[in-house]
Design a protein around this motif. Structure first.
Motif, short mmCIF file in Angstrom:
data_model
loop_
_atom_site.label_atom_id
_atom_site.label_comp_id
_atom_site.label_asym_id
_atom_site.label_seq_id
_atom_site.Cartn_x
_atom_site.Cartn_y
_atom_site.Cartn_z
N ARG A 274 7.63 -12.29 -12.72
CA ARG A 274 7.17 -12.02 -11.35
C ARG A 274 7.74 -13.10 -10.45
O ARG A 274 7.71 -14.28 -10.77
CB ARG A 274 5.66 -12.03 -11.27
CG ARG A 274 5.18 -11.81 -9.82
CD ARG A 274 3.67 -11.84 -9.68
NE ARG A 274 3.08 -10.76 -10.43
CZ ARG A 274 1.99 -10.90 -11.21
NH1 ARG A 274 1.40 -12.06 -11.34
NH2 ARG A 274 1.51 -9.86 -11.84
N GLU B 264 6.61 -5.17 -3.87
CA GLU B 264 5.71 -4.99 -2.74
C GLU B 264 6.06 -6.02 -1.68
O GLU B 264 6.42 -7.15 -2.01
CB GLU B 264 4.25 -5.19 -3.17
CG GLU B 264 3.79 -4.19 -4.20
CD GLU B 264 2.39 -4.49 -4.73
OE1 GLU B 264 1.95 -5.66 -4.67
OE2 GLU B 264 1.74 -3.55 -5.19
N HIS C 175 10.60 0.82 6.18
CA HIS C 175 10.08 0.56 4.84
C HIS C 175 9.04 1.58 4.39
O HIS C 175 8.63 1.57 3.23
CB HIS C 175 9.55 -0.88 4.75
CG HIS C 175 10.66 -1.86 4.67
ND1 HIS C 175 11.36 -2.27 5.79
CD2 HIS C 175 11.24 -2.49 3.61
CE1 HIS C 175 12.32 -3.11 5.41
NE2 HIS C 175 12.26 -3.26 4.11
N GLU D 47 8.91 -1.96 9.88
CA GLU D 47 7.90 -1.35 9.00
C GLU D 47 8.17 0.14 8.82
O GLU D 47 7.99 0.67 7.72
CB GLU D 47 6.50 -1.60 9.54
CG GLU D 47 6.08 -3.05 9.38
CD GLU D 47 4.60 -3.29 9.68
OE1 GLU D 47 3.90 -2.38 10.17
OE2 GLU D 47 4.15 -4.42 9.41
N MET E 100 7.33 -11.04 -0.38
CA MET E 100 7.69 -10.00 -1.34
C MET E 100 7.24 -10.44 -2.73
O MET E 100 7.48 -11.58 -3.14
CB MET E 100 9.21 -9.79 -1.36
CG MET E 100 9.68 -8.79 -2.40
SD MET E 100 11.48 -8.83 -2.63
CE MET E 100 12.05 -8.23 -1.04
N CYS F 156 7.99 -14.36 -6.20
CA CYS F 156 7.52 -14.22 -4.83
C CYS F 156 8.58 -14.81 -3.91
O CYS F 156 9.09 -15.90 -4.17
CB CYS F 156 6.20 -14.94 -4.62
SG CYS F 156 4.84 -14.18 -5.52
N TYR G 239 4.42 -7.74 1.85
CA TYR G 239 3.25 -7.94 2.69
C TYR G 239 3.69 -8.67 3.95
O TYR G 239 4.64 -9.44 3.93
CB TYR G 239 2.19 -8.77 1.97
CG TYR G 239 1.63 -8.11 0.73
CD1 TYR G 239 0.44 -7.39 0.79
CD2 TYR G 239 2.30 -8.19 -0.48
CE1 TYR G 239 -0.08 -6.78 -0.34
CE2 TYR G 239 1.79 -7.57 -1.62
CZ TYR G 239 0.59 -6.87 -1.54
OH TYR G 239 0.10 -6.26 -2.67
N ASN H 21 8.70 -3.36 -10.14
CA ASN H 21 7.72 -3.20 -9.06
C ASN H 21 8.10 -4.15 -7.93
O ASN H 21 8.53 -5.27 -8.18
CB ASN H 21 6.30 -3.50 -9.55
CG ASN H 21 5.26 -3.14 -8.50
OD1 ASN H 21 5.31 -2.10 -7.88
ND2 ASN H 21 4.31 -4.03 -8.29
#
Length: 110
Positions: free
Chosen positions: A4, A45, A25, A22, A55, A6, A47, A43
């Motif tokens: 993972r 995401e 996306h 936005e 991310m 970030c 924010y 995966n």
């Protein structure tokens, strides 16, 4: 097992541009989706708070930032997307010249 990561990036301080960013996306281009999943990202995401993006990216063991960068550089559609996105983005303080998404250091885990 996978990993993972970030990453962070800032947006230009303009509410109309942020809204456009936005909107893109909500439905990324199919070629961008394919470049993401094809690189070993399982995966992703993003924010947002105000202009700051974060991310979260989860990958399988086949993923490497170097291979992803090389594949992206050779993909005209990814380059078109990245050029378009740069209209909305600006580097965070401390980013290297030309660097967009910057890897964040994990400082705590429960």
């Amino acid at each position: 097992m996978g990993h993972r990561y970030c990453l962070t990036l800032d947006l230009v301080d303009d509410k109309d541009l942020i809204a456009e960013y936005e909107k893109y996306h909500e439905a990324i281009w199919p070629e961008i989706h394919e470049s993401i999943v094809g690189s070993g990202i399982t995966n992703m995401e993003i924010y947002r708070f105000d202009m700051r993006l974060m991310m979260i990216m989860e990958t399988d063991d086949s993923f490497s930032f170097e291979q992803k960068a090389a594949a992206d550089a050779a993909n005209p559609k990814v380059q078109e997307w990245e050029t378009l996105m740069w209209k909305y983005q600006q580097p965070v303080k401390g980013a290297l010249k030309g660097e967009k998404w910057v890897l964040m250091n994990k400082i705590f885990a429960l």
